[in-house]
Design a protein around this motif. Structure first.
Motif, mmCIF file in Angstrom:
data_model
loop_
_atom_site.group_PDB
_atom_site.id
_atom_site.type_symbol
_atom_site.label_atom_id
_atom_site.label_comp_id
_atom_site.label_asym_id
_atom_site.label_seq_id
_atom_site.Cartn_x
_atom_site.Cartn_y
_atom_site.Cartn_z
ATOM 1 N N GLY A 1 -10.852 10.609 -48.737
ATOM 2 C CA GLY A 1 -11.934 11.470 -49.203
ATOM 3 C C GLY A 1 -13.258 11.139 -48.546
ATOM 4 N N PHE A 2 -13.569 9.843 -48.462
ATOM 5 C CA PHE A 2 -14.823 9.455 -47.827
ATOM 6 C C PHE A 2 -14.793 9.693 -46.321
ATOM 7 C CE2 PHE A 2 -15.501 6.734 -51.685
ATOM 8 C CZ PHE A 2 -16.567 7.481 -52.155
ATOM 9 N N ALA A 3 -13.628 9.563 -45.693
ATOM 10 C CA ALA A 3 -13.527 9.853 -44.260
ATOM 11 C C ALA A 3 -13.737 11.330 -43.988
ATOM 12 C CB ALA A 3 -12.161 9.408 -43.737
ATOM 13 N N SER A 4 -13.153 12.189 -44.817
ATOM 14 C CA SER A 4 -13.347 13.625 -44.605
ATOM 15 C C SER A 4 -14.773 14.053 -44.941
ATOM 16 C CB SER A 4 -12.330 14.420 -45.408
ATOM 17 O OG SER A 4 -12.428 14.112 -46.763
ATOM 18 N N LEU A 5 -15.369 13.434 -45.942
ATOM 19 C CA LEU A 5 -16.777 13.717 -46.249
ATOM 20 C C LEU A 5 -17.671 13.287 -45.090
ATOM 21 C CD1 LEU A 5 -18.861 14.642 -48.367
ATOM 22 C CD2 LEU A 5 -18.866 12.304 -49.229
ATOM 23 N N THR A 6 -17.345 12.167 -44.472
ATOM 24 C CA THR A 6 -18.095 11.713 -43.305
ATOM 25 C C THR A 6 -17.937 12.681 -42.146
ATOM 26 O OG1 THR A 6 -17.770 9.421 -43.998
ATOM 27 C CG2 THR A 6 -18.410 9.781 -41.714
ATOM 28 N N GLY A 7 -16.736 13.221 -41.954
ATOM 29 C CA GLY A 7 -16.526 14.202 -40.892
ATOM 30 C C GLY A 7 -17.346 15.461 -41.097
ATOM 31 N N THR A 8 -17.431 15.915 -42.334
ATOM 32 C CA THR A 8 -18.220 17.115 -42.628
ATOM 33 C C THR A 8 -19.709 16.875 -42.417
ATOM 34 O OG1 THR A 8 -16.594 17.948 -44.178
ATOM 35 C CG2 THR A 8 -18.831 18.737 -44.453
ATOM 36 N N THR A 9 -20.214 15.756 -42.902
ATOM 37 C CA THR A 9 -21.645 15.481 -42.744
ATOM 38 C C THR A 9 -21.990 15.150 -41.293
ATOM 39 O OG1 THR A 9 -21.275 13.189 -43.434
ATOM 40 C CG2 THR A 9 -21.987 14.741 -45.112
ATOM 41 N N PHE A 10 -21.063 14.551 -40.555
ATOM 42 C CA PHE A 10 -21.309 14.294 -39.138
ATOM 43 C C PHE A 10 -21.408 15.600 -38.366
ATOM 44 C CE2 PHE A 10 -19.963 12.857 -34.854
ATOM 45 C CZ PHE A 10 -20.950 11.901 -34.652
ATOM 46 N N ARG A 11 -20.608 16.585 -38.746
ATOM 47 C CA ARG A 11 -20.685 17.899 -38.116
ATOM 48 C C ARG A 11 -22.043 18.547 -38.387
ATOM 49 N NH1 ARG A 11 -17.351 22.185 -36.448
ATOM 50 N NH2 ARG A 11 -18.269 24.220 -36.905
ATOM 51 N N GLN A 12 -22.547 18.361 -39.593
ATOM 52 C CA GLN A 12 -23.816 18.983 -39.966
ATOM 53 C C GLN A 12 -25.000 18.393 -39.207
ATOM 54 O OE1 GLN A 12 -23.888 18.610 -44.222
ATOM 55 N NE2 GLN A 12 -22.403 20.254 -44.518
ATOM 56 N N LEU A 13 -24.830 17.232 -38.602
ATOM 57 C CA LEU A 13 -25.884 16.668 -37.766
ATOM 58 C C LEU A 13 -26.135 17.511 -36.528
ATOM 59 C CD1 LEU A 13 -25.075 12.852 -37.781
ATOM 60 C CD2 LEU A 13 -27.024 13.969 -38.850
ATOM 61 N N PHE A 14 -25.096 18.158 -36.038
ATOM 62 C CA PHE A 14 -25.192 18.883 -34.776
ATOM 63 C C PHE A 14 -25.315 20.389 -34.934
ATOM 64 C CE2 PHE A 14 -22.682 15.033 -33.947
ATOM 65 C CZ PHE A 14 -23.582 14.393 -33.121
ATOM 66 N N VAL A 15 -25.209 20.891 -36.148
ATOM 67 C CA VAL A 15 -25.315 22.327 -36.392
ATOM 68 C C VAL A 15 -26.757 22.638 -36.777
ATOM 69 C CG1 VAL A 15 -24.536 24.230 -37.846
ATOM 70 C CG2 VAL A 15 -22.925 22.498 -37.104
ATOM 71 N N LYS A 16 -27.327 23.622 -36.084
ATOM 72 C CA LYS A 16 -28.696 24.004 -36.369
ATOM 73 C C LYS A 16 -28.733 24.821 -37.656
ATOM 74 C CE LYS A 16 -32.696 26.290 -34.436
ATOM 75 N NZ LYS A 16 -33.257 27.050 -33.326
ATOM 76 N N GLN A 17 -29.581 24.449 -38.582
ATOM 77 C CA GLN A 17 -29.707 25.152 -39.842
ATOM 78 C C GLN A 17 -30.509 26.445 -39.645
ATOM 79 O OE1 GLN A 17 -28.312 24.220 -42.722
ATOM 80 N NE2 GLN A 17 -27.398 22.451 -41.706
ATOM 81 N N LYS A 18 -30.130 27.489 -40.363
ATOM 82 C CA LYS A 18 -30.849 28.755 -40.292
ATOM 83 C C LYS A 18 -32.193 28.612 -40.984
ATOM 84 C CE LYS A 18 -26.882 31.806 -40.411
ATOM 85 N NZ LYS A 18 -26.225 32.896 -41.180
#
Length: 123
Positions: free
Chosen positions: A100-117
């Motif tokens: 669970g923590f590994a997948s949560l880390t994957g999601t938040t790591f992705r959000q580092l590189f996605v530009k927010q609207k």
């Protein structure tokens, strides 16, 4: 629907890869799946928790059945746990939390590189 697909992919990859690799390969799988598919934090955590946790609990139960519970009885006596089946659930819980923590880390790591609207006041 994405939760179920993500859970099945994490569980299937963990099931087929874990006998040939180290224990932390399941965490890399959970991280990679949730990095590749965007989701919310809770959705990713639940998918990783259930995907890895159920597979680890299934493996622990299978090992317990194959050796007629002699190993789990011995470990339960050493750890002073009343019922040896609690070790199977503890294994699933530990694997689930790690996944669970590994997948949560994957999601938040992705959000580092996605530009927010840019949100306007009216949207």
């Amino acid at each position: 629907m994405k939760l179920i697909i993500r859970l099945i992919v994490i569980g299937a990859l963990t099931y087929f890869v874990s006998p040939y690799t180290t224990w932390w390969a399941a965490m890399v799988i959970a991280f990679g799946v949730c990095y590749a598919s965007p989701s919310s934090g809770l959705n990713a955590f639940v998918a990783g928790f259930l995907g890895v946790g159920l597979v680890w609990m299934g493996h622990a139960w299978n090992i317990d059945v194959q050796n007629s519970s002699t190993f789990s009885n011995t470990v339960a006596e050493i750890m002073q746990v009343g019922d040896p089946i609690l070790l199977v659930f503890a294994t699933g819980l530990i694997g689930g939390l790690a996944g669970g923590f590994a997948s949560l880390t994957g999601t938040t790591f992705r959000q580092l590189f996605v530009k927010q609207k840019n949100r306007s006041l009216y949207s």
